[in-house]
Design a protein around this motif. Sequence first.
Motif, PDB file in Angstrom:
ATOM      1  N   TYR A 245     -20.211  -3.919 -14.930  1.00  0.00           N
ATOM      2  CA  TYR A 245     -18.689  -4.036 -15.127  1.00  0.00           C
ATOM      3  C   TYR A 245     -17.882  -2.868 -15.392  1.00  0.00           C
ATOM      4  O   TYR A 245     -16.714  -2.701 -14.831  1.00  0.00           O
ATOM      5  CB  TYR A 245     -18.515  -5.267 -16.025  1.00  0.00           C
ATOM      6  CG  TYR A 245     -17.056  -6.030 -15.713  1.00  0.00           C
ATOM      7  CD1 TYR A 245     -16.842  -6.932 -14.969  1.00  0.00           C
ATOM      8  CD2 TYR A 245     -15.946  -5.292 -16.549  1.00  0.00           C
ATOM      9  CE1 TYR A 245     -15.691  -7.604 -15.041  1.00  0.00           C
ATOM     10  CE2 TYR A 245     -14.835  -5.888 -16.321  1.00  0.00           C
ATOM     11  CZ  TYR A 245     -14.607  -6.944 -15.635  1.00  0.00           C
ATOM     12  OH  TYR A 245     -13.278  -7.707 -15.715  1.00  0.00           O
ATOM     13  N   MET A 246     -18.380  -2.077 -16.438  1.00  0.00           N
ATOM     14  CA  MET A 246     -17.629  -0.891 -16.789  1.00  0.00           C
ATOM     15  C   MET A 246     -17.584   0.091 -15.695  1.00  0.00           C
ATOM     16  O   MET A 246     -16.512   0.887 -15.551  1.00  0.00           O
ATOM     17  CB  MET A 246     -18.434  -0.437 -17.934  1.00  0.00           C
ATOM     18  CG  MET A 246     -18.425  -0.960 -19.188  1.00  0.00           C
ATOM     19  SD  MET A 246     -17.061  -0.740 -20.214  1.00  0.00           S
ATOM     20  CE  MET A 246     -17.053   0.704 -20.947  1.00  0.00           C
ATOM     21  N   SER A 250     -13.990   0.829 -13.507  1.00  0.00           N
ATOM     22  CA  SER A 250     -13.961   2.178 -14.076  1.00  0.00           C
ATOM     23  C   SER A 250     -12.508   2.530 -13.905  1.00  0.00           C
ATOM     24  O   SER A 250     -11.912   2.690 -12.598  1.00  0.00           O
ATOM     25  CB  SER A 250     -14.948   3.087 -13.998  1.00  0.00           C
ATOM     26  OG  SER A 250     -14.899   3.268 -12.622  1.00  0.00           O
ATOM     27  N   GLY A 281      -7.761   0.254 -16.397  1.00  0.00           N
ATOM     28  CA  GLY A 281      -8.548  -0.506 -17.531  1.00  0.00           C
ATOM     29  C   GLY A 281      -8.251  -1.891 -17.734  1.00  0.00           C
ATOM     30  O   GLY A 281      -8.903  -2.614 -18.756  1.00  0.00           O
ATOM     31  N   ARG A 284     -11.224  -4.534 -18.184  1.00  0.00           N
ATOM     32  CA  ARG A 284     -12.090  -4.377 -19.203  1.00  0.00           C
ATOM     33  C   ARG A 284     -11.715  -4.693 -20.606  1.00  0.00           C
ATOM     34  O   ARG A 284     -12.136  -5.227 -21.337  1.00  0.00           O
ATOM     35  CB  ARG A 284     -12.571  -2.652 -19.345  1.00  0.00           C
ATOM     36  CG  ARG A 284     -13.217  -2.143 -17.942  1.00  0.00           C
ATOM     37  CD  ARG A 284     -13.753  -0.756 -18.338  1.00  0.00           C
ATOM     38  NE  ARG A 284     -12.928   0.277 -18.908  1.00  0.00           N
ATOM     39  CZ  ARG A 284     -11.889   0.737 -18.320  1.00  0.00           C
ATOM     40  NH1 ARG A 284     -11.827   0.671 -17.145  1.00  0.00           N
ATOM     41  NH2 ARG A 284     -11.383   1.610 -19.260  1.00  0.00           N
ATOM     42  N   ILE A 288     -13.616  -7.836 -21.872  1.00  0.00           N
ATOM     43  CA  ILE A 288     -14.572  -7.173 -22.923  1.00  0.00           C
ATOM     44  C   ILE A 288     -13.730  -7.185 -24.197  1.00  0.00           C
ATOM     45  O   ILE A 288     -14.378  -7.594 -25.150  1.00  0.00           O
ATOM     46  CB  ILE A 288     -15.041  -5.820 -22.361  1.00  0.00           C
ATOM     47  CG1 ILE A 288     -15.802  -5.905 -21.317  1.00  0.00           C
ATOM     48  CG2 ILE A 288     -15.964  -5.089 -23.759  1.00  0.00           C
ATOM     49  CD1 ILE A 288     -16.469  -4.504 -20.613  1.00  0.00           C
ATOM     50  N   ASP A 314     -13.661   2.533 -25.559  1.00  0.00           N
ATOM     51  CA  ASP A 314     -13.946   2.047 -24.142  1.00  0.00           C
ATOM     52  C   ASP A 314     -13.361   3.155 -23.056  1.00  0.00           C
ATOM     53  O   ASP A 314     -14.338   3.415 -22.085  1.00  0.00           O
ATOM     54  CB  ASP A 314     -12.799   0.753 -23.709  1.00  0.00           C
ATOM     55  CG  ASP A 314     -13.011   0.484 -22.484  1.00  0.00           C
ATOM     56  OD1 ASP A 314     -13.887  -0.044 -21.832  1.00  0.00           O
ATOM     57  OD2 ASP A 314     -11.520   0.955 -21.572  1.00  0.00           O
ATOM     58  N   ASN A 318     -16.262   4.697 -20.968  1.00  0.00           N
ATOM     59  CA  ASN A 318     -15.999   4.470 -19.370  1.00  0.00           C
ATOM     60  C   ASN A 318     -16.287   5.774 -18.640  1.00  0.00           C
ATOM     61  O   ASN A 318     -16.720   5.781 -17.464  1.00  0.00           O
ATOM     62  CB  ASN A 318     -14.632   3.683 -19.129  1.00  0.00           C
ATOM     63  CG  ASN A 318     -14.631   3.252 -17.725  1.00  0.00           C
ATOM     64  OD1 ASN A 318     -13.854   3.968 -17.245  1.00  0.00           O
ATOM     65  ND2 ASN A 318     -15.344   2.492 -17.382  1.00  0.00           N
TER      66      ASN A 318
END
Length: 334
Positions: A245-246, A250, A281, A284, A288, A314, A318
Amino acid sequence: MSANTLPSVTIIVVPRERFSHTRESLESIYQYTDYPFQLIYIDGGSPREIRDYLATQAEIQKFTLQRTDYYLSPNQARNLGLNQVSSDYVVFLDNDVIVTPGWLTNLVNCAEETKAAIASPLICQGTPLHTEIHCAGGKSGVREENQGGRRRIIEKIHHQGRKVVDILPQLQRQTTGLAEFHCMLVRREIFDKIGSLDEKLLNTKEHIDLCMQVAQVGGEIYLEPTSLVTYVPGKLQTWADIHYYMLRWSDGWELASLQHLQNKWQLTEDEYFQNKYKRLGWRRNATIIYPLLRKLPLGKFSVRVVGKILRTIDKILNYFIGLNYIFHIKRQRM
């Protein structure tokens, strides 16, 4: 019609953003699809338990399984499958989609009766399944403005967030300007005109690009609301989910995709793109960071401080995940 005279269909399943919904999605295909099909499953670097599950199912169900030991961007994965297809139609399906009875039959009927280049089901989102609309068609394209010679992208999704019970009675088979890669049926011969899917679009707006290319060569897109599927975004349950997922969402992949789309279609860098660049981002953050913050026993001020720290971490993490992926790909190709 006998199975031998039906138009042939190949379903290509590709990773979307995680691996942990693989079993439910695949099982729904075999449980609810009554139209004959071939299946090509692209496994891009799934963890061992998913890899083994898919290998076992490929033996049982006799589908084609193609695996890479590294992650794939969605269009990379789709092209790997598309290169093996000779059927009349190809269905692109993400690995977190649950289908319903009659979904494929209704899509094929739509394409056959309308001569559509693309047929889109009514796509729902989340759980409970098949209750909330994600995409009921929409608009895509480029709007040219004489003043200043600006070219602006058109992107509009119809009825997102509305309840199926409220909207479905109003829907009928109709032309539309938008289909999404969660699930779409495409007439294979259209790729003879437009070429393969654009792999420079790494993670976003690939569907917009395809729809615009299809319209450019005179193809039509139809919404077929009697075909219903649901994509299921959910918690990232494993480290493999988080890691993929990251990369999948990204900053590097998203920035490169947006810039390529802008250059390819000669689009003006207007508020649409400026807002996209500012919000790199955000997925994310939503999937997250924010869920983690909600679990911490912090006051409002502390949440803001800790949130800022987590977002900084992050961004750094990332960046290195993206860099490591590039090095890994280079080693694979040596």
